[in-house]
Write an enzyme that holds these catalytic residues in place. Sequence first.
Site, PDB file in Angstrom:
ATOM      1  N   GLU A   1       0.840  -1.202   0.000  1.00 55.61           N
ATOM      2  CA  GLU A   1       0.000   0.000   0.000  1.00 55.61           C
ATOM      3  C   GLU A   1       0.873   1.250   0.000  1.00 55.61           C
ATOM      4  OE1 GLU A   1      -0.192   2.185   2.685  1.00 55.61           O
ATOM      5  OE2 GLU A   1       0.908   1.070   4.189  1.00 55.61           O
TER       6      GLU A   1
ATOM      7  N   ASN B   1       9.359   4.913   0.757  1.00 57.21           N
ATOM      8  CA  ASN B   1       9.231   5.652   2.008  1.00 57.21           C
ATOM      9  C   ASN B   1      10.575   6.170   2.504  1.00 57.21           C
ATOM     10  OD1 ASN B   1       6.485   5.541   2.176  1.00 57.21           O
ATOM     11  ND2 ASN B   1       6.394   3.888   3.670  1.00 57.21           N
TER      12      ASN B   1
ATOM     13  N   CYS C   1       4.794   5.014   9.306  1.00 55.83           N
ATOM     14  CA  CYS C   1       5.524   4.488   8.143  1.00 55.83           C
ATOM     15  C   CYS C   1       6.978   4.924   8.067  1.00 55.83           C
ATOM     16  CB  CYS C   1       4.805   4.892   6.857  1.00 55.83           C
ATOM     17  SG  CYS C   1       3.195   4.113   6.640  1.00 55.83           S
TER      18      CYS C   1
END
Length: 422
Positions: free
Chosen positions: A147, A204, A256
């Site tokens: 995701e 990320n 995250c």
Amino acid sequence: MAQIAVIGAGYVGLTTAACFSHLGHDVVCADIDEQRVAQLTRGEVPIVEAGLDAMVREGLEGGRLSFVVGAARAAAAAEFAYLCVPTPQGDDGSADLSYIESAAREIGPVLPSEAVVVNKSTVPVGSTRAVERVLGRDDVVVVSNPEFLREGSAVHDFLNPDRIVIGSDDQSAAVRVAALYIGVTAPIIVTDPASAETIKYASNAFLATKVSFVNAIAAVCEAVGADVKDVVLGMGYDKRIGHEFLKPGPGFGGSCFPKDSRALVHIADSAGYSFDLLQGVITVNEDQFQRVAAKVREMAGGSLVGVKVAVWGLTFKARTDDVRDSPALRIVSLLTEQGATVQAYDPAVKAPVDAVVPATDPYSVCEGADVLVVLTEWDDFRWLDFDKVADLMERPRVVDARNLLDKPALERRGFTYVGIGR
């Protein structure tokens, strides 16, 4: 349309379930928390996320979305089973896969033949293979479909993604997963499971790198007398750089960036590569918390002992109620450790968190305060009555860790203003 089981009704799982039902699939979302399941069945969404409550109600009213207790109940008739469960992190950056393994162990015996199990949670490289081993099913395929949901805009991101990444050695299973997204316009990248898992971490980590870089540039701007707002404006027009994530602030946080950055360092180290660049990103971020606390201390005259500090913002970013790994809480902790008395307000935080009891309005925390600190970029804070704020405060002094407020307007009202990189 497909029969989908979503295991886990947390942030990722609930968004995934609601959005797939919006696309027309029949979705059963499972969780172990009976109270949470009952709440969701009534259409009550326990998290702050734009558009999610309406989408959950739409799915319930249309009969395409339901909630049950227990993964096996959801998976018994599923063509696809999405694993959206927590992957807590150890002190060394390693991920705890026990929740994923437990979910796989529970659904393994009941999954229909030819079902596809999909890892949606952020998991270490190699987790697809680990789930395959736990399932112990030759007739079930495991696929990675990471995701890329930003909190505060998760529904929009699911339905309007930059890309859809699918990792599978079984091309037929990859095509089946891709077909679930019919109605969503985005490039689809089909690769092997290890590459799909690495894409999530690398993405990320790169964004975290941009945040730490701009915070470091802000420190340079302060040292040489430049204005970071103009500097990043000039940088961002370069198409190779872009404007996104070039906003100085109190440091990155949330569920995250900190976890994934540490995890990638650990993954690289375990594979024999010392990821010093990313370790530097993490170090710069930790230093940024200290830098903001130091600005508050300097604003207070060099010591925080006995100083009353008003804080606006506790969540790690605006438009969410998530306080996990929040820079705001880290900074509040540093302030109290140095002797300050902190009163805080956040539009989305009502319950006590980390010994901080939030106030019910932004003005009350300013009464008698020596310094006001802005730690979350809620737009609400821009439009408050700053004449009233100045009258309430012992001294009208602001440390704006988000560069959110209008500096000239505040200074005209008698405030002493300090931002980041300005």
